[in-house]
Design an enzyme around this catalytic site. Sequence first.
Site, PDB file in Angstrom:
ATOM      1  N   VAL B  16       0.839  -1.206   0.000  1.00  0.00           N
ATOM      2  CA  VAL B  16       0.000   0.000   0.000  1.00  0.00           C
ATOM      3  C   VAL B  16       0.874   1.257   0.000  1.00  0.00           C
ATOM      4  CG1 VAL B  16      -1.781   1.294   1.222  1.00  0.00           C
ATOM      5  CG2 VAL B  16      -1.890  -1.193   1.152  1.00  0.00           C
ATOM      6  N   ARG B  40      11.006  -0.501   8.958  1.00  0.00           N
ATOM      7  CA  ARG B  40      11.606  -1.261  10.033  1.00  0.00           C
ATOM      8  C   ARG B  40      12.822  -2.044   9.550  1.00  0.00           C
ATOM      9  NH1 ARG B  40       7.371  -5.214  12.322  1.00  0.00           N
ATOM     10  NH2 ARG B  40       7.839  -5.939  10.221  1.00  0.00           N
ATOM     11  N   LYS B  98      -7.450  -0.668  10.388  1.00  0.00           N
ATOM     12  CA  LYS B  98      -8.769  -0.819  11.035  1.00  0.00           C
ATOM     13  C   LYS B  98      -8.657  -1.369  12.450  1.00  0.00           C
ATOM     14  CE  LYS B  98      -7.973  -3.816   7.603  1.00  0.00           C
ATOM     15  NZ  LYS B  98      -7.630  -3.553   6.222  1.00  0.00           N
ATOM     16  N   GLU B 122     -10.395   6.575   5.918  1.00  0.00           N
ATOM     17  CA  GLU B 122     -11.345   6.004   4.952  1.00  0.00           C
ATOM     18  C   GLU B 122     -10.898   4.621   4.484  1.00  0.00           C
ATOM     19  OE1 GLU B 122     -14.492   5.471   3.565  1.00  0.00           O
ATOM     20  OE2 GLU B 122     -14.533   7.653   3.583  1.00  0.00           O
ATOM     21  N   GLY B 180      -1.930 -11.635  -2.528  1.00  0.00           N
ATOM     22  CA  GLY B 180      -1.769 -10.475  -1.640  1.00  0.00           C
ATOM     23  C   GLY B 180      -3.084  -9.956  -1.088  1.00  0.00           C
ATOM     24  N   LYS B 198     -14.088  -3.212  11.128  1.00  0.00           N
ATOM     25  CA  LYS B 198     -14.713  -2.270  10.192  1.00  0.00           C
ATOM     26  C   LYS B 198     -16.135  -1.934  10.632  1.00  0.00           C
ATOM     27  CE  LYS B 198     -11.834  -3.777   6.387  1.00  0.00           C
ATOM     28  NZ  LYS B 198     -11.653  -4.847   5.383  1.00  0.00           N
TER      29      LYS B 198
END
Lengths: 411, 411
Positions: B16, B40, B98, B122, B180, B198
């Site tokens: 992402v 990291r 989330k 969002e 993925g 969620k």
Amino acid sequence: MSRKQLNIGLFGFGCVGLGLYEVLQKSPALRANIRNICVRDKDKPRTIGAENFTFDKNDILNDESINVVVELIDDADAAFEIVSAALRKGKAVVSANKKMVAEHFTELLELQREYNVPLLYEAAACASMPIIRNLEEYYDNDLLESIEGIVNGSTNYILTKTFSENLSYADALKQAQDLGFAESNPILDTGGFDAKYKLLILLAHAFGYIATPADLFNIGIDNIGELELKYAKEKGFKIKLVAQAYKAADGSLSAFVIPKFVTPDDRLYNVDDVFNGVITKTSFADTHFFVGRGAGAYPTASAVLSDISALSYEYKYEYKKIYREEDVRLTNEAELKVLLRHRREDAELFKLHFSTVEEAYTNHDSGYITGNITLQSLKALQEKHSGEISFILINVVTETEKAAAAQVVSA
Amino acid sequence: MSRKQLNIGLFGFGCVGLGLYEVLQKSPALRANIRNICVRDKDKPRTIGAENFTFDKNDILNDESINVVVELIDDADAAFEIVSAALRKGKAVVSANKKMVAEHFTELLELQREYNVPLLYEAAACASMPIIRNLEEYYDNDLLESIEGIVNGSTNYILTKTFSENLSYADALKQAQDLGFAESNPILDTGGFDAKYKLLILLAHAFGYIATPADLFNIGIDNIGELELKYAKEKGFKIKLVAQAYKAADGSLSAFVIPKFVTPDDRLYNVDDVFNGVITKTSFADTHFFVGRGAGAYPTASAVLSDISALSYEYKYEYKKIYREEDVRLTNEAELKVLLRHRREDAELFKLHFSTVEEAYTNHDSGYITGNITLQSLKALQEKHSGEISFILINVVTETEKAAAAQVVSA
């Protein structure tokens, strides 16, 4: 964040006006009350007391205690007069009148800027669906590629009945009118004009382009004949009236309203009856799909309510994409794969206008051609032969397909 | 309205993060640039130069030129540490986590209020779909009755493959992981926990109710067996993992995550693969339906981008419904019509927990019961017999149906 107290002056008390009145009764958290309702017809019986009504628009426009005007009348010209007067008086305005908004988009933008008051019109696009708000707020970036949808509930109702119940066009239209889904003057709906007004509004909020109604091409559903219906049914397609706008790689926009063959794997295939459905496509998120009721008193009233609610938090459209002042132009060079139905004797004549012909069929009195044609040629044919022919979109030809076809021709 | 210049400190550079990096390159109108990226793993090869990275979070948190922190790391605890530190430093935050948002909802709300900085998330609800924004802005009234949807892309992918390609559960899970779409630790997805996080977020923005994860009941898809699959296939249903929340007439809320038999006339039936679909129902507008990709690097990155874009216009969640401070409570009294699959010998035992039994079936080793059961009893059975049984929701029993059934019993 505290809510502003809203004192509403309402214009029009038809089914949407009455719907709004009822919806507001059930929304106590919204600090909004209807102060006065202006109607035209003095003799029409109404479900609420006469003390709620006036017949003089100035009773609302000159009432300084009224800070919101909600305009829900049919007549677009009278609506514009009321809306522009209200904005000049510094009153916020909510309208559901797509024709009015579409015909006066630039003037309304100027009035909002000059008097620094908001005008909201979510109900003007797809009744209850929050499409304008999403285009304005969520797709506020360079990544939106296209918007496509069924934006007119009445024609979708008629087409659905034509397919699912084998009703004739006239019977389906009559049924839609009886149910209050189609206007008394159906040509606005069936001719694709209503869809075009909505497309014009979507175009402004999606791509920042302000068109005039004359800039946008629309074909309605009133010329769809037996041959196209048969073609669709045999192949398991439906026909839907689709409004679409998309940006080419060079940044130019194409936008039009046209009946389209919709295949079962298309999200729009299951958008039936008075429902509207809109597909947005962005470079990275792929597609989003929105569905909601596109007609009816309560759905429309509920979008009006959401606008009223937004006003109580001082929401306004920022028109960010318009003010970004990029150079956006509308083009007629888009290539469309279509079916053209014609009189038997015109087959050869029409073929000449196609850049590629895929199928040609004739029977004793009529025939059809499928193939690629530019939007420009399609418009020219439609203007010249309106009534004798019918176009149904198969799909928009992508730039890759266009390049491949050009190679075949030159080879 | 002019845009604020955004200088971004990014945490995490997985798929992402990389997606966001690429999406930002294509969004010149958004005045946002990534100043520094904290990761990291020092040895992992990366597609962009080492000068873009730091391994010390304080290089971002203490950099006063950075006004936005985008948090895209896996670990919810580490994420909360970063997000709360950033908010305390007065930096706006965008997160896609989330679990982190759900587990710390109240603290994050307090931090936003105390330091007067926005936190947007969002991408944490349904990847690219603008559902939080719509609940926050458009359904800001008393009329929202229910929200129901497929909110987890990986389980939907697995279930779709199970139905359309007759893959085994294990093979479908493996495929989702390879693509993925599923986390390395699949229990968060397949156990319905991700969907529950969620749901918790949606519940806050839809109804103003802040739950803890422990308050909300979730059953995942990992116990679904052959008998239920066969039942669904014979009847032409699909099974979807559905999160739902709805308000009863007395204002109490029910909210849970459970696999559900979905019929072909249900909008969710055609929401397949990694797509998410959410249906909102309001008193007057009937239903709205939203569909979009619920997983994948670009869709998630594109929701993050929309949040970043919103920050540039100083957007923040107002949490209006939470601050309205109505008395909202969560109830377990909802009655559900379900199928319970059990071991053959347990049939009579389980029947006792149903308020009405409609069908009962057994074969040589197992069986099922269909009928009505309260959420409370269902939870108790699930806790005690987890692993031996499986529940699939048929539908929520409406108050009218409940009243009618009670009459039959008392007659």
